[in-house]
Structures are given as C-alpha cells and as structure tokens.
Design an enzyme around this catalytic site. Structure first.
Site, PDB file in Angstrom:
ATOM      1  N   GLY A 108      34.970  58.397  81.189  1.00 28.66           N
ATOM      2  CA  GLY A 108      33.640  59.001  81.347  1.00 28.66           C
ATOM      3  C   GLY A 108      33.668  60.435  80.866  1.00 28.66           C
ATOM      4  N   GLU A 488      23.076  43.772  59.793  1.00 29.57           N
ATOM      5  CA  GLU A 488      24.289  43.331  60.502  1.00 29.57           C
ATOM      6  C   GLU A 488      25.449  43.142  59.525  1.00 29.57           C
ATOM      7  OE1 GLU A 488      25.275  43.391  63.339  1.00 29.57           O
ATOM      8  OE2 GLU A 488      26.971  42.015  63.434  1.00 29.57           O
ATOM      9  N   LYS A 492      28.995  45.192  59.834  1.00 28.39           N
ATOM     10  CA  LYS A 492      30.295  44.497  59.884  1.00 28.39           C
ATOM     11  C   LYS A 492      31.240  45.050  58.833  1.00 28.39           C
ATOM     12  CE  LYS A 492      30.432  42.842  63.086  1.00 28.39           C
ATOM     13  NZ  LYS A 492      29.293  43.340  63.757  1.00 28.39           N
ATOM     14  N   LYS A 610      35.133  49.119  71.856  1.00 31.34           N
ATOM     15  CA  LYS A 610      34.425  47.861  72.042  1.00 31.34           C
ATOM     16  C   LYS A 610      33.166  48.077  72.862  1.00 31.34           C
ATOM     17  CE  LYS A 610      33.474  43.515  71.980  1.00 31.34           C
ATOM     18  NZ  LYS A 610      32.864  42.989  70.743  1.00 31.34           N
TER      19      LYS A 610
END
Ligand code: AGP
Length: 615
Positions: A108, A488, A492, A610
C-alpha cells in the site's frame, strides 16, 4: 503489486514463507525479504533481504546460514516510494536505538508519511530507507508501550492511505498483528497455526478456511487464537469462509507459461462461466447473483461500466452489448477518472465494476463513489470474496478459475461473456423476443468450441508473427464491437513484448495516425464478416496504399481478403455481438508468440503487477 506472506505456528516458518512468495511472484515485484523471530522466547529477530527474484533471496538465506524460527513475515516489493534497492526492500524495522525490535511488511501507500517522518526525526528517529513503510514501523515503535496490538492500532489511527501489514516484535514472541485498509489481506486458519497472505494462492496449500480483513480491521494472532478489532480496538467478528481455489488450478502443468496455459484454458473457462446460467429449456439466462434485482435492472435509466486496462476493454464491449441487447443508454469510464470527476449519478443509474482481481484500487473507489451517490453497484469479478465483490449490491462471478499470468486472457473473455449474459438477462425483461434470446443462448453455448478451432492455429500464428516481430510500432484497428478488441490486442502486445502498439477505431486512423504508416509497418485489422465489413476493407486498402503491411483477423471462408493481407488469421463465423469472443484469440496468441520470440518474461513482464491495489 507487493506480495505479503506471514506465518505463526509450530512449523519452521522460512520454507512456508518462501513457498508462499513463489505463489505470489505473478503479482509483479522487484525485491524480496523475510524476517523471523527466533528462539522460544523470540528474543532475536533475524532477516535476509535481496533485490531480484525470490530464488535470489533463497540463495541469500542459504548463504546466511538459514533463518530458523516459527513466526515470520515475508514480502515481495513492487517499488512505489524509493528505488529498487536492498535497503528499501521489506521487512523494515523500528529505530535501532529507540525501538523495540519491531519488524513490518506492507502493501500500500502511506500518503502522510513525509509529515510523520519529520515528526519522528524530531524525536530522534534515524531512518535507513526512502520508504513510507519504514516511517510506519518507526511510528509503531514510538507508540509501543508493551502491547504490540495497541501500538499498531494507535499508529494506524494516525496514518492516511492504504495498507495491508503484518507486524512482529521480539518483545512479544508469540504474537503477530495484521491489519488492512485498501489493500487485500487474508488470514488462513490452520491447526494451531495461521498463514496470512495478500491472496489465497499462498494459503490454499495449508488450509481452505480463511477470513478476509475489512478496511480498518486489525487482527491479533497467537499460535492458537485470533482476535479481530477495529483500529479503535472495538471487537468485530471475522467471517470465516471456504477458499474455493484448488492448488492444482495454479500449477503450470505442461505449459511453458501461465499465459499460454490460460489462453488454451479459455474454452473450458467459458464452459464453466456459462454453466448453470443458460437454461435452454426455458430459453433464459439464470444469474443467481442478480435475479432479485431483475426488475430494477430492467428499469435502469443508465448503465456505467468502470474498470482499468483489459477490464476496461471488456467494459467497452459491454457498452455495445447493453445498448444493442438491453437498449439502455450505457457509458464506459476509466475508473481512475470517474472517481475524481465528481460524476453526475442520477436516479436509476447502475454502475458495473469489471475487475479480474476484484482489488484494483481505482475500480473499487469508482464503485464506492457511484454507490455513495445512489447508484446500484454490480460487480463482474473473478476472485471470490475479493474486496470489490464485497462492496457491491450484487454481482456475477466470472468463474474462469484463477488467472496467474499478468497479461489477462481468460478473464477478458469471461468478462465479455458475463456482460453478454447480463445484457441478455436485462434485454429479455425489456424488448428482446424469446426467439432472439434463444439464438443468443445457442450462440453463446457454441463459443467454446469455436475458440478451440482458433487455438489450433497457434503455430501458424507464431510463424506469421515471426515475420513482423522486429517492428517496433504497430497499429490495431477495428469497428463496432471489434474496436475494443483492437484496443485489447494492442494492450496485450505492449505489455508482454514491449513493442509499442496503438488500438483505435478503424475510421479514426485517417484523423492523424495514418501519418505513422510507413513501408512495412504492421497494421492489424479485425475484419470479421459483420455490418461494417466493407468499411474495414476500405481502411485496409488505405493502409496498403501507403506501404503498410496488413495482418487481418477474418471470418472462415473469406478468401477475398487474403489478396489484401500479408497474413490472415481465420476465426469461425459468429453473430456480431459475440464476435469479440473469437476475434481476440488470434491477437492473444500473436502477443504471446511475439514476447517469446523477443525473449521476454511472459508471465512477469517488467514494471507490471497483476493487480494494481494502489492508485
Ligand atoms: C491486462 O492484461 C493487465 N494485466 C491490466 O491491464 C489489468 O487488466 C488491469 O490492471 C485491471 O485489473 P483487474 O481486472 O484485476 O481489475
């Protein structure tokens, strides 16, 4: 994003912590460290930290002579404040002279760390790193008067920002204190032991019973008990639930990379996603998570999708689907922009937060902002029990299984499929006829088999990609529902091969970007048979006439297009609203093969995490 693993019990902590860190590597990081309380009285606190991968840390621990002990904290750091150095790696300690042997790991950002650092420095504290985390542990040390739980509570009442922390102290050898605000933290409950982690993948090898900390919650753990309170020391009840994740689901199996495994899992993932949600006999969509809101959703005046990255691209397809099938005015917003714009949210607004992890800070905040202004909040999320899924009025889980690869693939098609299910669910309560719904349901059911046919082309897609992989600038173009697919595909390619790529509506190319086209520039078109096919062909001609090399995703049987292209990736025919579910597959494979051909770390691309749980 940073990874947290902590253990308190009777087993040797270090092997458990290292295995846990390896399960969290997919989150993205640049350094790692472990601290362990040693001896039954815990009078010593020993640690090892290193820059680089967990295997570097493992080697350093062996060189150190091991880290024996049964209480420990471990961390993988994704740098926010301070460079990638051993000094900045976690764990951090309170002041060497003024302190009490307290160690902390943190995920955080402490936003008021500068003012706290000044205050502590004036009290004689000396810092050894540039991090906000070290300020927090010095503050805990300053407020420590023999009770670690109380010191942590007091310190957290002073900080602003986000935290998931685990804290130990050599003066309290049988205690660990953990807390959370804004960054996820789970406590796995074993037999006379607890495993604490940022996500369930580091816990399921030890137990499937766990509870998630809510914001402002503190948990005091001993080897055989736990107590949960607020930061104001008010007792709260922890809701223990069963973790669904099976360890086999997160094993790599025979694949070279998680991303490739998850690309090839997409047929199975979508079968699981729609299982039980399409009732062919009754000709309807069944969504347990939103059924009770069916009437409210049918009366919605406006729908707003919020998300980031791939989830935003899926949301853009959701916009087309909602307006096409449900006939409700729909917008898509970057969550990070929506949350700060003081958005107008009128009565009858439904906000849909799309997120694989369910922990993206901006998406969570956007959802909270919308609900605070009176919107109904729906979550389209993959991770069960994640924060976003707990902050919404209702939702639909993707049910595509855990996604480990940083580059999202099966979650994307899951997000699109769930958006299609939702749009059909609402549309049937508005203007969709039974025949229209039956057609949609049949088409959705056929999608996994059609994806399987595209996946068979992986080798030929690799061969075609190899011809362009040296080019550093690509364009991705599409129209209608295939415009977000172009976005997209570009994302990628960018995020795992580091090739610069830009996605946009095909018509937009003529308003500036066409100037980029030079001899041999790769331009990828999604040119499947649909209502705008002829216009896409015109755009292809415009690119070719300027020397661009066209790569097309086209519909099986379309031989004409081949004469215009350097390469064609064919996909089965699908009704227009659902075409993104197949047209994205060749682009995922293109990006994957480009990254491998360029020798990149496909599952852990540089700088990426991620799940972005900080702003
Ligand atoms: C996509 O490949 C990236 N990993 C990233 O853009 C991701 O989609 C974004 O950070 C949103 O994550 P979420 O779906 O977990 O909210």
């Amino acid at each position: 994003m940073c990874g947290i693993v902590a253990y308190i019990g009777h087993r040797d902590a270090t092997p458990i912590l290292l295995e846990g860190l390896k399960r969290l590597e997919y989150r993205g990081y640049d350094s790692a460290g472990i601290a362990v309380l040693q001896g039954e009285d815990g009078t010593t606190l020993d640690q090892v930290k290193s820059v680089g991968r967990v295997r570097v840390l493992e080697d350093a621990i062996n060189a150190h002579g091991g880290l024996p002990g049964s209480i420990g904290i471990a961390h993988t750091r994704w740098a926010t404040h301070g460079g990638v150095t051993q000094a900045n790696a976690h764990p951090h300690h309170d002041d060497v002279n003024l302190g009490h042997g307290i160690a902390i790991i943190h995920n955080g950002i402490i936003e008021n760390y500068q003012s706290l650092r000044i205050w502590l420095t004036e009290k004689g504290h000396v810092f050894s790193s540039e991090t906000d985390t070290e300020v927090l542990v010095h503050l805990i040390g300053e407020l420590y008067h023999g009770d670690l739980e109380k010191a942590v509570q007091s310190a957290l009442r002073e900080v602003e920002g986000a935290y998931a922390i685990a804290v130990i102290c050599k003066k309290e050898p049988g205690v660990m204190v953990v807390a959370r605000k804004g960054s996820p933290l789970l406590v796995g409950i074993g037999k006379d032991e607890y495993v604490v982690a940022s996500d369930q993948s580091a816990i399921v090898a030890h137990t499937n019973q766990a509870f998630a900390l809510d914001d402002y919650t503190v948990a005091k753990l001993t080897r055989d008990s736990f107590r949960t309170t607020t930061v104001d020391d008010i007792e709260v009840t922890a809701e223990v639930y069963k973790l669904e994740l099976e360890i086999e689901q997160i094993e790599l199996g025979n694949y070279k990379h998680y991303m490739l495994k998850e690309i090839f899992e997409q047929p199975r993932a979508l079968r699981t996603c729609i299982q039980g949600r399409i009732d062919h006999r009754a000709g309807q969509v069944v969504l347990g998570g939103v059924n009770e809101f069916g009437r409210d959703l049918a009366r919605a005046k406006r729908i707003v999708f919020v998300g980031q990255g791939t989830a935003l691209n899926a949301a853009m397809i959701g916009e087309y689907l909602m307006e096409d099938l449900a006939k409700i005015p729909t917008d898509v917003e970057f969550a990070s922009e929506f949350r700060y714009r003081n958005p107008i949210v009128e009565e009858g607004t439904v906000v849909i937060a799309i997120s694989q992890s369910g922990e993206t800070a901006d998406t969570l905040a956007a959802m909270k902002e919308a609900r605070q202004k009176g919107a109904m909040g729906l979550g389209v999320v993959n991770v069960v029990g994640s924060t976003i899924s707990r902050e919404t009025d209702a939702g639909v889980y993707l049910r595509v299984g855990p996604e480990i690869g940083v580059a999202s693939t099966k979650a994307f098609v899951g997000q699109v499929m769930v958006s299609a299910l939702l749009a059909t669910f609402i549309g049937r309560r508005r203007f969709l006829s039974q025949d229209q719904v039956t057609t949609l349901l049949d088409e959705m059911t056929a999608i996994p088999g059609k994806i399987e046919r595209v996946l068979e082309q992986s080798d030929s897609i690799r061969d075609a990609t190899s011809r362009f992989v040296g080019r550093e600038n690509w364009l991705f173009l599409g129209r209608g529902v295939n415009y977000p697919v172009a976005m997209e595909g570009a994302l990628k390619l960018k995020e795992i091969s580091y090739i610069h790529a830009e996605g946009m509506p095909a018509a937009e190319m003529k308003h500036g970007p066409i100037a980029l086209i030079d001899d041999g520039m790769p331009v990828v078109f999604i040119a499947t048979r649909n209502s705008q096919y002829d216009k896409v062909i015109s755009n292809i001609e415009e690119v070719r006439s300027r020397g661009g090399h066209v790569i097309a995703v086209a519909t099986e049987g379309d031989k004409d297009i081949a004469r215009l292209c350097e390469a064609v990736f064919y996909v089965p025919d699908v009704i227009e609203p659902l075409q993104p579910l197949v047209s994205v597959i060749p682009l995922q494979l293109l990006a994957y093969h480009a990254a491998v051909l360029r020798g990149k770390d496909v599952d852990k691309p540089r700088n990426l995490a991620k799940s972005v749980t900080v702003e």
